[in-house]
Design a protein around this motif. Structure first.
Motif, mmCIF file in Angstrom:
data_model
loop_
_atom_site.group_PDB
_atom_site.id
_atom_site.type_symbol
_atom_site.label_atom_id
_atom_site.label_comp_id
_atom_site.label_asym_id
_atom_site.label_seq_id
_atom_site.Cartn_x
_atom_site.Cartn_y
_atom_site.Cartn_z
ATOM 1 N N GLY A 338 0.873 -1.207 -0.099
ATOM 2 C CA GLY A 338 0.027 -0.093 0.074
ATOM 3 C C GLY A 338 0.887 1.350 -0.060
ATOM 4 O O GLY A 338 1.971 1.248 0.424
ATOM 5 N N GLY A 339 0.033 2.397 -0.391
ATOM 6 C CA GLY A 339 1.087 3.720 -0.483
ATOM 7 C C GLY A 339 1.246 4.273 0.868
ATOM 8 O O GLY A 339 2.324 4.937 0.950
ATOM 9 N N LYS A 340 0.707 3.950 1.829
ATOM 10 C CA LYS A 340 1.045 4.323 3.193
ATOM 11 C C LYS A 340 2.443 3.883 3.642
ATOM 12 O O LYS A 340 3.217 4.641 4.002
ATOM 13 N N THR A 341 2.344 2.521 3.622
ATOM 14 C CA THR A 341 3.814 1.971 3.895
ATOM 15 C C THR A 341 4.657 2.296 3.014
ATOM 16 O O THR A 341 5.962 2.634 3.563
ATOM 17 N N ALA A 342 4.745 2.393 1.733
ATOM 18 C CA ALA A 342 5.741 2.966 0.827
ATOM 19 C C ALA A 342 6.304 4.347 1.338
ATOM 20 O O ALA A 342 7.337 4.564 1.284
ATOM 21 N N LEU A 343 5.254 5.381 1.520
ATOM 22 C CA LEU A 343 5.457 6.686 1.988
ATOM 23 C C LEU A 343 6.512 6.621 3.153
ATOM 24 O O LEU A 343 7.368 7.191 3.125
ATOM 25 N N ILE A 344 6.218 5.892 4.417
ATOM 26 C CA ILE A 344 6.782 5.848 5.377
ATOM 27 C C ILE A 344 8.272 5.153 5.086
ATOM 28 O O ILE A 344 9.228 5.819 5.764
ATOM 29 N N ALA A 345 8.036 4.055 4.166
ATOM 30 C CA ALA A 345 9.373 3.408 4.039
ATOM 31 C C ALA A 345 10.481 4.378 3.359
ATOM 32 O O ALA A 345 11.709 4.593 3.612
ATOM 33 N N GLY A 346 9.939 4.986 2.371
ATOM 34 C CA GLY A 346 10.826 6.050 1.622
ATOM 35 C C GLY A 346 11.427 7.273 2.467
ATOM 36 O O GLY A 346 12.652 7.595 2.447
ATOM 37 N N ALA A 347 10.254 7.608 3.258
ATOM 38 C CA ALA A 347 10.895 8.698 4.563
ATOM 39 C C ALA A 347 11.973 7.983 5.370
ATOM 40 O O ALA A 347 12.977 8.873 5.587
ATOM 41 N N ALA A 348 11.739 6.804 5.532
ATOM 42 C CA ALA A 348 13.029 6.389 6.406
ATOM 43 C C ALA A 348 14.101 6.065 5.867
ATOM 44 O O ALA A 348 15.363 6.408 6.691
ATOM 45 N N VAL A 349 14.092 5.721 4.632
ATOM 46 C CA VAL A 349 15.367 5.657 3.843
ATOM 47 C C VAL A 349 16.146 6.925 3.779
ATOM 48 O O VAL A 349 17.371 7.143 3.844
ATOM 49 N N MET A 350 15.185 7.958 3.527
ATOM 50 C CA MET A 350 15.895 9.389 3.267
ATOM 51 C C MET A 350 16.547 9.770 4.770
ATOM 52 O O MET A 350 17.586 10.501 4.733
ATOM 53 N N ILE A 351 15.862 9.414 5.879
ATOM 54 C CA ILE A 351 16.527 9.754 7.085
ATOM 55 C C ILE A 351 17.726 9.024 7.299
ATOM 56 O O ILE A 351 18.942 9.622 7.870
ATOM 57 N N ALA A 352 18.054 7.709 6.924
ATOM 58 C CA ALA A 352 19.094 7.116 7.082
ATOM 59 C C ALA A 352 20.182 7.595 6.091
ATOM 60 O O ALA A 352 21.571 7.897 6.595
ATOM 61 N N GLY A 353 19.748 8.075 4.854
ATOM 62 C CA GLY A 353 20.631 8.860 4.140
ATOM 63 C C GLY A 353 21.345 10.138 4.728
ATOM 64 O O GLY A 353 22.496 10.441 4.449
ATOM 65 N N TYR A 354 20.389 10.837 5.174
ATOM 66 C CA TYR A 354 20.994 12.161 5.699
ATOM 67 C C TYR A 354 21.737 12.010 6.922
ATOM 68 O O TYR A 354 22.776 12.590 7.309
ATOM 69 N N VAL A 355 21.322 11.121 7.839
ATOM 70 C CA VAL A 355 22.261 10.839 8.829
ATOM 71 C C VAL A 355 23.726 9.928 8.546
ATOM 72 O O VAL A 355 24.525 10.708 9.215
ATOM 73 N N GLY A 356 23.555 9.496 7.751
ATOM 74 C CA GLY A 356 24.903 8.823 7.103
ATOM 75 C C GLY A 356 25.720 10.004 6.621
ATOM 76 O O GLY A 356 26.944 10.020 6.718
ATOM 77 N N ARG A 357 24.932 11.028 5.805
ATOM 78 C CA ARG A 357 25.788 12.014 5.512
ATOM 79 C C ARG A 357 26.456 12.879 6.587
ATOM 80 O O ARG A 357 27.470 13.587 6.340
ATOM 81 N N VAL A 358 25.994 12.929 7.526
ATOM 82 C CA VAL A 358 26.525 13.744 8.670
ATOM 83 C C VAL A 358 27.960 13.281 9.246
ATOM 84 O O VAL A 358 28.996 13.894 9.397
ATOM 85 N N PHE A 359 28.000 11.660 9.211
ATOM 86 C CA PHE A 359 29.112 11.197 9.503
ATOM 87 C C PHE A 359 29.943 10.966 8.726
ATOM 88 O O PHE A 359 31.323 10.582 8.919
ATOM 89 N N PHE A 360 29.579 10.668 7.495
ATOM 90 C CA PHE A 360 30.796 10.230 6.252
ATOM 91 C C PHE A 360 30.674 11.001 5.164
ATOM 92 O O PHE A 360 29.547 11.190 4.474
ATOM 93 N N TYR A 361 31.734 12.036 5.379
ATOM 94 C CA TYR A 361 31.660 13.169 4.243
ATOM 95 C C TYR A 361 33.015 13.303 3.552
ATOM 96 O O TYR A 361 33.554 14.290 3.074
ATOM 97 N N ASP A 362 34.092 12.296 3.946
ATOM 98 C CA ASP A 362 35.367 12.840 3.765
ATOM 99 C C ASP A 362 35.967 12.084 2.414
ATOM 100 O O ASP A 362 37.125 12.188 2.137
ATOM 101 N N SER A 363 34.907 11.611 1.572
ATOM 102 C CA SER A 363 35.281 11.207 0.164
ATOM 103 C C SER A 363 34.435 11.306 -0.647
ATOM 104 O O SER A 363 33.182 11.430 -0.473
#
Length: 656
Positions: A338-363
């Motif tokens: 369903g679309g609701k689960t997909a929206l939540i999953a997509g936003a969760a992946v975005m959170i993981a990507g941004y948190v990763g960018r805070v700590f991994f940026y040296d290359s």
């Protein structure tokens, strides 16, 4: 009843071909938005203007797209979706030619404003997908169209650099004109015209007021950083937007054919999806803005990589390709969970990507990986939004509903641009004689984008799950036909507010329509057959009937005969009292209505809204008084007021 003979079934182009043409329109839209961005530092020298003036080449497109999207989307529902796509593409091509041959700053602004009309291609194209594609293919098609926004943005940056260096700045507009012309021909040849339309009068007044409000709001957001957030022009623009919206909302609620159906937009599934869309738009745009800046900043900052514009743009290509690769994954996720689960999953992946960018940026690799993860989450979330919208709005309003959703996302991206600029210019470090953003500024924006993504998850939690999806029309079948009519009282006056809902005889939902101020409704039926139709108007008993649709009778009226009421009898000593004054009050004391009993001692009020009320009676001769309490829900209710012969009042409440 008026009769129209249904056209013979015509062989439609292959769904994959329709999907490809419509998805390419998303690429064209994103190209229009990004092609001039790499050239902005050079346009002041080329055109002899200031840097602030040159920024109008982006602002003009932003404003025209905000104005065009709701107007074109509404027109698509009324006059034809393919027709409006052709008109938008023709305007875009005209704007590209004007910008290419004009040679002056003014003509460039006019051309860029006309190019902004291309933004309406996305919601209109998605609504065509709903009309023309089978259900099992629609989720993947919508996901692919959303993904092409990413690949267009990723390709636009290096493509603009290559064209500029090899053929000059005007070449970017000639390429836009050529791409738009080819796409226009493809739409005419491949995309069928949907027969699902909502007839009526176009809301010109609503369109003008909404356009003014959006232009003022987005201009204030986009120029607040350079003009000053506390400056008189910006404050005046914000004030104008508020005043115009305050005028527009009540007007839209009472007009017969509103520009935007605010009652539908206020329903929880639509409202929460649009809130999530605004936040996802904010988070998505921060990824594009920050990635290219970080890659181009000097290495002396400690986190920059000093890449050229073209090389930095090429580093964005993996993000765009990832969105295309994950399009079928997004479609399957939507179809299964369903679309609701997909929206939540997509936003969760975005959170993981941004948190990763805070700590991994040296290359460079870590920057590309972080950007790609955010883009994957964006693809999944973007694919879910139109699906959620189209699952709950009337079929005859899918383009305008998607247009509003696209507009909300563009407000999110504009806000993101302003916020990123404010943070990057306030948290700086000094490198030689230059003041550049520090990485703490980048971190701040990464956390802001992660919080926006988290906010979209919170909004998505409040989106109710659909009980059952609406069936799609199989490819090759007769197109959906729109049945119109009116909801009327027994005396043939229109009833509003009212809703007409159509279901299959097995209970599966088909379509629904909110009745306008003149009692008109429009619903789309997938073909001949028997349907259960329910008409419900406030204050009236609902009507349910089986409609045996023959595929030709395209008008059907409903007559609601039974009005819900609050009624009863007034008596004293067992004898009816004619002419007694009966007053209806809210339990909190406010007056609602007053009437008099008839010769038989009876009275009646139209059923008031649900709540607790007090009904009082006053004898016309003896002035003996009596009152009773009752609770009203959505059913007719009877309350008899019976007083004894004595004039003494009783403190006991009279019960219905």
């Amino acid at each position: 009843m008026p009769r129209t003979t249904a056209a013979r079934p015509q062989r439609s182009p292959a769904p994959s071909l329709i999907t490809a043409v419509l998805a390419l329109s998303g690429t064209v839209v994103s190209l229009m938005q990004t092609l001039v961005v790499p050239l902005l530092p050079d346009f002041p020298r080329i055109l002899g203007v200031t840097a602030d003036d040159a920024s109008w080449l982006v602002t003009a497109t932003l404003l025209s797209s905000a104005v065009a999207t709701p107007i074109v989307s509404r027109s698509a529902d009324m006059y034809g979706k393919r027709k409006m796509m052709v008109i938008c593409l023709a305007i875009m091509v005209t704007g590209s030619v004007i910008a290419g041959v004009g040679g002056s700053f003014l003509w460039l602004i006019i051309g860029r404003a006309l190019q902004g009309f291309s933004s309406a291609l996305i919601p209109v194209g998605i609504s065509i997908m709903r009309d023309e594609l089978p259900k099992e293919k629609m989720g993947s098609a919508v996901a692919l169209m959303s993904a092409t926004l990413g690949i267009g943005s990723a390709l636009g940056l290096p493509l603009a650099g290559v064209l500029y260096e090899g053929l000059g700045w005007a070449s970017i507009f000639w390429v836009s004109a050529a791409a738009g012309t080819l796409l226009l021909l493809a739409v005419v040849l491949v995309v069928p015209e949907s027969k699902v339309r909502t007839p009526g009068r176009f809301d010109y007044a609503g369109a003008v007021v909404l356009s003014g409000a959006l232009a003022a709001l987005l201009l204030a957001i986009s120029k607040g950083g350079s003009w000053g957030w506390g400056s008189e022009p910006v404050l005046l623009l914000f004030l104008s937007a508020v005043v115009l919206l305050a005028m527009w909302v009540p007007y839209e609620l009472k007009v017969s054919h509103p520009m935007v159906d605010l009652r539908t937009s206020a329903r929880r599934p639509v409202l929460m999806t649009n809130v999530a869309s605004l936040l996802i738009g904010f988070a998505m745009f921060a990824n594009m803005l920050l990635t290219t800046q970080q890659l181009q900043l000097p290495a002396s900052t400690g986190y920059g990589f000093q890449l050229s514009v073209i090389t930095a743009g090429l580093c964005m290509v993996p993000s765009g390709l990832a969105m295309v690769i994950f399009a079928p994954v997004s479609g399957r996720l939507i179809r299964v969970f369903g679309g609701k689960t997909a929206l939540i999953a997509g936003a969760a992946v975005m959170i993981a990507g941004y948190v990763g960018r805070v700590f991994f940026y040296d290359s460079i690799a870590s920057v590309i990986i972080g950007s790609t993860v955010v883009s994957i989450g964006t693809a999944i979330a973007y694919a879910a939004m139109p699906t959620l919208i189209m699952g709950v709005v009337p079929i005859t309003e899918t383009a305008s509903a998607n247009g509003l959703n696209s507009l909300v996302r563009s407000i999110g991206t504009s806000t993101s641009s302003a916020a990123v600029a404010a943070v990057l210019t306030s948290v700086t470090l000094t490198v030689g004689a230059a003041h550049l953003p520090s990485f703490d500024a980048f971190k701040d924006v990464f956390w802001m984008a992660a919080l926006a993504s988290a906010g979209s998850i919170l909004a998505a939690v409040f989106i109710p799950r659909l009980a059952a999806p609406r069936p799609a029309v199989p490819v090759g079948a007769v197109s959906e036909l729109v049945v119109q009519g009116r909801v009327l009282a027994a005396d043939h006056r229109p009833l509003t507010p009212a809703v007409v809902t159509v279901l299959r005889t097995g209970g599966e939902p088909v379509d629904w329509s909110r009745v306008d101020a003149e009692g008109n409704y429009s619903v789309a039926l997938p073909g001949a057959g028997k349907y259960l139709v329910v008409a419900n108007a406030g204050g009236w008993a609902p009507l349910a009937q089986v409609f045996d649709f023959d595929g030709r009778t395209l008008q059907h009226n409903f007559l609601l005969a039974k009005r819900l009421e609050l009624s009863g009898t007034v008596s004293v000593g067992g004898r009816a009292v004619p002419g007694a004054v009966v007053t209806l009050l809210q339990a909190t004391g406010e007056h609602v209505a007053t009437t008099h009993t008839g010769n038989d001692g009876t009275y009646a009020f139209p059923l008031p809204p649900a709540g607790r009320y007090v009904v009082s009676m006053l004898h016309p001769v003896t002035h003996q008084a009596l009152a009773g309490k009752l609770a009203v829900d959505s059913r007719s209710v009877t309350l008899d007021l019976a007083a004894p012969l004595s004039e003494e009042n009783t403190d006991e409440p009279v019960r219905a």
